[in-house]
Every structure is written in structure tokens, then in C-alpha cells.
Write an enzyme that holds these catalytic residues in place. Sequence first.
Site, PDB file in Angstrom:
ATOM      1  N   GLU A 167       0.835  -1.210   0.000  1.00 45.87           N
ATOM      2  CA  GLU A 167       0.000   0.000   0.000  1.00 45.87           C
ATOM      3  C   GLU A 167       0.870   1.261   0.000  1.00 45.87           C
ATOM      4  OE1 GLU A 167      -4.265  -1.373   1.847  1.00 45.87           O
ATOM      5  OE2 GLU A 167      -2.818  -0.528   3.257  1.00 45.87           O
ATOM      6  N   GLU A 276      -5.966  -7.158  -1.542  1.00 43.52           N
ATOM      7  CA  GLU A 276      -6.535  -7.042  -0.197  1.00 43.52           C
ATOM      8  C   GLU A 276      -7.989  -6.630  -0.311  1.00 43.52           C
ATOM      9  OE1 GLU A 276      -4.654  -4.735   2.802  1.00 43.52           O
ATOM     10  OE2 GLU A 276      -2.614  -5.361   2.247  1.00 43.52           O
TER      11      GLU A 276
END
Length: 344
Positions: A167, A276
Site C-alpha cells: 500500500e 486485499e
Amino acid sequence: MKRSIVYSLVIFTFSGTELLAPTNLVAQNFAKGADISWLPQMEATNYKFYNDQGQEQDCFQILKDHGINTIRLRTWVNPSTDKVSGHCSKEETVALAQRAQKWGMRVMIDFHYSDSWADPGKQKKPAAWEGHDFTQLQQDVYRYTLEVMSALKAVNIYPEWVQIGNETPGGMIYPEGSTANWSQLAQLINKGYDAVKAVSPKSKVILHLDQGNNKERFRTWFDNAQKHGAKYDVIGLSYYPFWLPGNPDYTLSINNLGENLKELAARYNKEVMVVEVGGEDTKAQNTYDMLVAVQNKVKAVPNKKGLGVIYWEPQGARSWSNYGLSAWGADGKPTKALDAFLVK
């Protein structure tokens, strides 16, 4: 994944179906995955997993029976022994990857390049790398990536996918690898990429951002990645409707996710993957519906460039982790949400 939230008046803080041999890294069927990096510590602290019938069972068996064919594992450089925010060392990651392979699971490795959680809120470099100049940091990234990949190779594990960073909308390994200096970020990414390919040339390298429904966020970032020569094979997206402003229902953002997936695949000529995803454990039907919708959006990407969907810590029950977006109930059994991976 790592967030600090107020959830139900409590603050939670936490951030193919066959063996993969060197010759078996060709494209397989749709990846239905789970990041289960907490599993060894859950077992070590005597957490018990139960199947739908209430029988105690190995978590891997339960996941496999619910359609999971892929396991994603994070790896940290020098982690603490904290139950929730530690572990995931090279040795622990390799051991869990071995278990995954024995269960016939495909493997993804997620390099955070930190000693603990790396996410949009923080990308803290490992303590051992503090004070290193940029040339040394590049060597750190290459050497560490090579060490982990070589340790996996030593036990005949060649991950199908490898993430360089977790991320990273603002970059990684701050401050040197911030997007404020894209040239340096690209160089760090490429050191990781080169190390992966040196050990396992067929492993696909993923670059990963959050807010998968945010088209502008992805276009800006990957335009810069392209401009500065960052090397990668797959675009990875996180999609958590719960974390979006106002906690909207997934139905308000799912179409944007689908459009973004298609546009990314076309604009950059890359494969895409939701690496995710998660929904509220107390709203199992809604999370089930969301997971079915997400899988359909990924499968709808033209030319089979949508590779799969991975749930983040579905087994990470709230009673153990204080995490409210698992797919596990207070009874130790998977919730209805996990059944979404059985949908064809």
C-alpha cells in the site's frame, strides 16, 4: 493492511490448486486467496479453528474447503515478538509458505520493507537501515529481497507473485523512497524487482496501492511509475469499503472499482489483482455480497487480465486480533462471508 479505527466503541489497531514447482508458474485459474500471516501466532496462543460443522480442524483445511487456493504472506525485516504487530520474519514466512505449498496453495509474498506495518499512513524504514545513504538503501533492498527469495528457493518455493512494497500511494522506505522523489522511489522498486527476478524469473512482481475504487489515485501514481521507469508485472489494489469516507456501503463504490480495474489493465497493458479486501465480520451477508461482486468485477477485466481476489486475514478473528473485518465468528467458525469464494 494496517489501520487505527473506532469500531463498535473499541479502538482496533493493526496496520492453482497444485504445488508450485519452478516449471509450474504459468498462468493458472482465478486466484481466490487469503492473507493469513497471523496464523502461526494464533496457533501458538492456542486459538482453535472450527469448520462449519463445529469440528476442530486445521485452518488450511477450512480455507481450502471454502475455495481458497492462494496464500499471501507479509514479511518484515527485524520484527518484534508482539502477538499482532510482530513476527513475520524471513524464517517464519518461509515456514508458513512451506505449509501453504503442502496444502497445494499458490503463494504470494508481500515485502513491506519495514520492521512492522507499512501502509498509507507510514512507511518506516527498518531500524537496521537507518542512517544509510541512498546508495546503501538500494543495496539494502536488493540484498534483503534476495535473501528472502533465496530462502524460499532453498525449500523449492517459487512464489507466483511478489509484492514490492505494501500500500504505497506515498511511496515506501521514507523519506528517501517517498513519491516526493519519484526517481529514487523507482530505483528502490527496481532493486526489489531485480532481486526477485534473479532468484525466480517467472514470479510476477506486484506494485500495490489502496483505495482500489479511486481511479485518479491510481492513474497519477502509475503514470509516474511509467515515467520514471519503475518495473513491475501486475497492478495490485486494496478495496475496503469500510475505510472509505463515511463508511459507505460497497454498492456505492463497486462500479468505480470495476471501471478502474479495466482502465488500469488497458492503459498500462498490465494484469490486475485485488490483493486485499475485507468487510465487517458482523455483517456477514453484506460482506459475502461484496466479495461476490468484487470477484465478478475482476473476472470482467478483458483478455483475462484480472487475476484474482485475496481476503486480508479472514481467519483473524476479532476475539484474538481485535480486528473487525475478518471472516470469522465468535464461535471460532468461518462466517457466511467466506462462502463467497465457493461461487463459480
